[in-house]
Design a protein around this motif. Sequence first.
Motif, short mmCIF file in Angstrom:
data_model
loop_
_atom_site.label_atom_id
_atom_site.label_comp_id
_atom_site.label_asym_id
_atom_site.label_seq_id
_atom_site.Cartn_x
_atom_site.Cartn_y
_atom_site.Cartn_z
N SER A 210 0.67 -0.80 -0.28
CA SER A 210 -0.25 0.36 -0.09
C SER A 210 0.75 1.07 -0.07
O SER A 210 2.14 0.99 0.63
CB SER A 210 -1.37 -0.12 0.92
OG SER A 210 -0.02 -0.12 1.73
N ASN B 110 2.87 2.83 -6.21
CA ASN B 110 1.94 2.88 -7.51
C ASN B 110 2.42 0.99 -8.30
O ASN B 110 3.60 0.59 -8.39
CB ASN B 110 2.39 4.05 -8.60
CG ASN B 110 2.21 5.45 -7.86
OD1 ASN B 110 1.70 5.26 -7.34
ND2 ASN B 110 3.24 6.12 -8.64
N ARG C 59 -11.53 6.04 -7.52
CA ARG C 59 -10.52 5.71 -7.74
C ARG C 59 -9.84 6.59 -9.29
O ARG C 59 -8.92 6.83 -9.70
CB ARG C 59 -9.94 4.23 -7.22
CG ARG C 59 -10.33 3.88 -8.49
CD ARG C 59 -10.10 2.03 -8.60
NE ARG C 59 -10.82 1.45 -7.36
CZ ARG C 59 -11.09 0.57 -7.30
NH1 ARG C 59 -9.79 -0.71 -7.76
NH2 ARG C 59 -11.68 0.13 -6.04
N ILE D 182 -2.50 2.04 -11.50
CA ILE D 182 -2.98 2.86 -10.38
C ILE D 182 -2.05 3.76 -9.15
O ILE D 182 -0.83 3.08 -8.62
CB ILE D 182 -3.72 1.47 -9.69
CG1 ILE D 182 -4.60 0.47 -10.63
CG2 ILE D 182 -4.64 2.25 -7.87
CD1 ILE D 182 -5.14 -0.76 -9.89
N VAL E 109 -2.21 2.86 -4.16
CA VAL E 109 -1.88 1.52 -3.93
C VAL E 109 -3.11 1.75 -2.86
O VAL E 109 -1.89 2.20 -1.55
CB VAL E 109 -1.88 0.58 -4.74
CG1 VAL E 109 -2.81 -0.79 -4.20
CG2 VAL E 109 -1.05 0.60 -5.60
N ASP F 268 -7.56 -1.46 -3.04
CA ASP F 268 -7.55 -1.59 -4.11
C ASP F 268 -7.32 -3.34 -5.58
O ASP F 268 -7.13 -3.25 -5.85
CB ASP F 268 -6.23 -0.77 -4.83
CG ASP F 268 -6.82 0.78 -4.73
OD1 ASP F 268 -8.33 1.02 -5.33
OD2 ASP F 268 -5.44 1.57 -4.95
N VAL G 237 -2.53 -6.97 -1.98
CA VAL G 237 -2.25 -5.74 -2.05
C VAL G 237 -1.65 -6.21 -0.60
O VAL G 237 -2.34 -6.42 0.67
CB VAL G 237 -3.22 -4.73 -1.35
CG1 VAL G 237 -2.34 -3.13 -0.91
CG2 VAL G 237 -3.15 -4.31 -2.86
#
Length: 306
Positions: A23, A26, A67, A81, A84, A88, A113
């Motif tokens: 987390s 990217n 998002r 993304i 994060v 996600d 994640v």
Amino acid sequence: MITEIYCVSGISGEEDAHVFISSGENVRLSCNNALSGCKSTTWTYSNNHSETVALITLGIKKKDTERHERLSLESDCSLNIKNVTEEDYGFYICQQFVNDTQQGTDARVFLHVLHVSVSLSSSSSSSSSSSSSQTEISPGCSVTLSSQLYSDTGFSCDDWVSSEGLGLLWVNQAGVDLKTDSRYQILSSDQYHCSITLTTTLLNEDNNREWRCRLTQRNKLKTSVRYTVKYSAQASTTAVNPVHITHSQDPSTTNTYVSKDPGETEVSVTAGLLYRVIVIIVEIAVFAAPTVILLQIICARRAGEF
């Protein structure tokens, strides 16, 4: 910086990509069936707590998703993304449509994640934080770091461990397993959730200390999360030395109060200020009096001349 860590796994029985990320980082999800120009590309998302939603439709980003600001499409139709979060995690599908007809097969990506949540407690208070990077705390607190891998594969953690060789480990800055130190209490995940917790009581020397939770697959590092202990300047000073409060109005008169009651200090300072004001008024009166008398004599003489 965009980080991409992926593997192709047979746990689902198909050639699905599995991307592991921490987390706050990217990530780029590849679309290996994309047509040129990306005008035929559609990205959808779902997890075990949500219905399928469209993120990109025929190359155009949907604006009604939470998002939206963190999504972008690469020139090769990969999905970016930013920053994060644990929310996600899930199942992403890249598809190609021409004249409402799908072209080719789905490109399927599972995003996993790794996220750390923090809880603090002391004898006087307790608090919690979901930050996985840094939290201001003080010596004497008990800190618990809970690291969890958020996944949506339909398999339990035991299945992941046995078939894919996944592992979670708390280590120090030198990479040493913290299980070897009795100061730390380490609890591993249950059979359903891949998680591991670290609990310890903070010491003065823990300031700026770093702990890492590492996610490995078959002993190969996939991703990791770092947590840095950061004491505030006030907390560090209080833990080592008595509190000294110094008020200085004049370099020649400095009053130092050691661990006094704040109200007492305020009264002492107020009395000192009042004394200075009175002294200044007296000094002004002393120097002004002769001037006033002289002016009165001059005025009287001029009045006599007339």
